[in-house]
Design an enzyme around this catalytic site. Structure first.
Site, PDB file in Angstrom:
ATOM      1  N   GLU A   1       2.543  -1.092   4.498  1.00  0.00           N
ATOM      2  CA  GLU A   1       2.407   0.571   4.098  1.00  0.00           C
ATOM      3  C   GLU A   1       3.293   1.281   3.888  1.00  0.00           C
ATOM      4  OE1 GLU A   1      -0.485   2.360   3.863  1.00  0.00           O
ATOM      5  OE2 GLU A   1      -2.028   0.951   4.776  1.00  0.00           O
TER       6      GLU A   1
ATOM      7  N   HIS B   1       0.744  -1.033  -0.043  1.00  0.00           N
ATOM      8  CA  HIS B   1      -0.005  -0.045  -0.023  1.00  0.00           C
ATOM      9  C   HIS B   1       0.760   1.342  -0.038  1.00  0.00           C
ATOM     10  CE1 HIS B   1      -3.356  -2.379   2.087  1.00  0.00           C
ATOM     11  NE2 HIS B   1      -2.201  -3.175   2.354  1.00  0.00           N
ATOM     12  N   TYR B   2       0.449   2.332  -0.201  1.00  0.00           N
ATOM     13  CA  TYR B   2       0.959   3.627   0.194  1.00  0.00           C
ATOM     14  C   TYR B   2      -0.041   4.165   1.301  1.00  0.00           C
ATOM     15  CZ  TYR B   2      -1.900   6.133  -3.309  1.00  0.00           C
ATOM     16  OH  TYR B   2      -3.090   6.857  -3.854  1.00  0.00           O
ATOM     17  N   THR B   3       0.671   5.168   2.080  1.00  0.00           N
ATOM     18  CA  THR B   3      -0.220   5.632   3.215  1.00  0.00           C
ATOM     19  C   THR B   3      -1.082   6.623   2.728  1.00  0.00           C
ATOM     20  OG1 THR B   3       1.461   7.172   3.683  1.00  0.00           O
ATOM     21  CG2 THR B   3       1.728   5.270   4.894  1.00  0.00           C
TER      22      THR B   3
ATOM     23  N   ASP C   1      -3.589   2.078  -4.887  1.00  0.00           N
ATOM     24  CA  ASP C   1      -2.214   2.372  -4.246  1.00  0.00           C
ATOM     25  C   ASP C   1      -1.519   0.906  -4.503  1.00  0.00           C
ATOM     26  OD1 ASP C   1      -4.303   1.647  -2.322  1.00  0.00           O
ATOM     27  OD2 ASP C   1      -2.681   1.483  -0.833  1.00  0.00           O
TER      28      ASP C   1
ATOM     29  N   HIS D   1      -2.294  -3.211  -3.224  1.00  0.00           N
ATOM     30  CA  HIS D   1      -3.623  -3.036  -2.768  1.00  0.00           C
ATOM     31  C   HIS D   1      -4.673  -2.783  -4.027  1.00  0.00           C
ATOM     32  CE1 HIS D   1      -6.218  -0.870   0.514  1.00  0.00           C
ATOM     33  NE2 HIS D   1      -6.611  -2.005   0.245  1.00  0.00           N
TER      34      HIS D   1
END
Length: 261
Positions: free
Chosen positions: A99, A34-36, A151, A141
């Protein structure tokens, strides 16, 4: 839980209360990246550890390469939400969530620093080694929640991971002018495309109708495997790249079977 020893050597530990037991399995068999999507890494780390957020991840990787573990790998973190892969819907129970600090598309999406990606590679390699996770199960994700999530996005350097031995990738076929499958199309070619997407893992109904669900799945596929153009249109480049991926999976399966026998 007051604390635990990190599963990944060198990781810092900051315990999140947002976790539970894995369901139907004790061992993960996939990694979800994921990215945050928040303004700062510190803010993201605090949010993932806040009981009010009801979200968490096993790991957070900061831009400077620091790795923070918040949930033990043996536990179920709450990172994937409504998602599916190869017909399985409780992705949280079967995955390790990572993340990666990046503001994301809504806050000034930017390239991921090399030291951050080096840390992601090291972390993923450790998890793969601990659980023998297949290369094709290192996922975005957006792969497991297409349309709902985008993401870690088209700027994420999947090739850097693959070159380092993490994840599944093939050279994307070149983009050329020509016929393409798109929204509203019907017939056997659409059905074949949907079948290939579903065989790889995407949640697509095989109907022979190029509906919104199919368009979203194609865009998710492109975002990971054909990042140069993400438009949800199944052009020749997209279809050929998908063929290459499936052939690569089949070849790996045959090789493994021969080694076992």
């Amino acid at each position: 839980m007051s604390g635990f020893l990190p599963d990944q050597p060198g990781a810092e530990v900051r315990v999140s209360p947002n976790f539970g037991p894995r369901r139907d399995t004790l061992r993960p068999d996939m990694i979800v990246l994921h990215y945050t999507g928040m303004a700062s890494g510190a803010g993201a780390e605090a949010w993932l550890c806040d009981p009010a957020s009801e979200v968490s991840s096993h790991y957070l990787v900061h831009e400077d390469g620091r790795i923070v573990q918040m949930v033990r790998e043996s536990d179920r973190a709450w990172h994937a939400g409504k998602s599916s892969w190869l017909g399985r819907t409780d992705i949280n129970s079967w995955s390790v969530g990572i993340e990666i600090v990046n503001p994301g598309h809504s806050l000034g999406y930017k390239a991921f620093p090399k030291r951050q990606i080096d840390a992601v590679i090291e972390l993923c390699a450790g998890i793969v080694g601990r659980y023998s996770i297949p290369a094709a199960r290192v996922l975005a994700h957006s792969d497991v929640a297409p349309g709902r999530k985008v993401d870690p996005g088209e700027k994420f350097p999947w090739k850097a991971l693959f070159v380092a031995g993490v994840g599944h990738l093939v050279p994307a076929a070149p983009i050329k002018p020509g016929a393409a499958l798109k929204a509203g199309d019907t017939g056997a070619d659409v059905e074949a495309l949907q079948s290939m997407l579903a065989l790889y893992g995407y949640g697509v109904e095989i109907s022979g109708i190029y509906d919104r669900q199919t368009e979203i799945a194609v865009a998710a596929f492109q975002r990971h495997f054909r990042r140069r153009l993400v438009d949800g249109v199944a052009d020749n480049s997209t279809i050929r790249t998908l063929h290459r991926l499936l052939a690569s999976v089949e070849a790996a399966s045959v090789k493994q079977s021969r080694q076992v026998s």
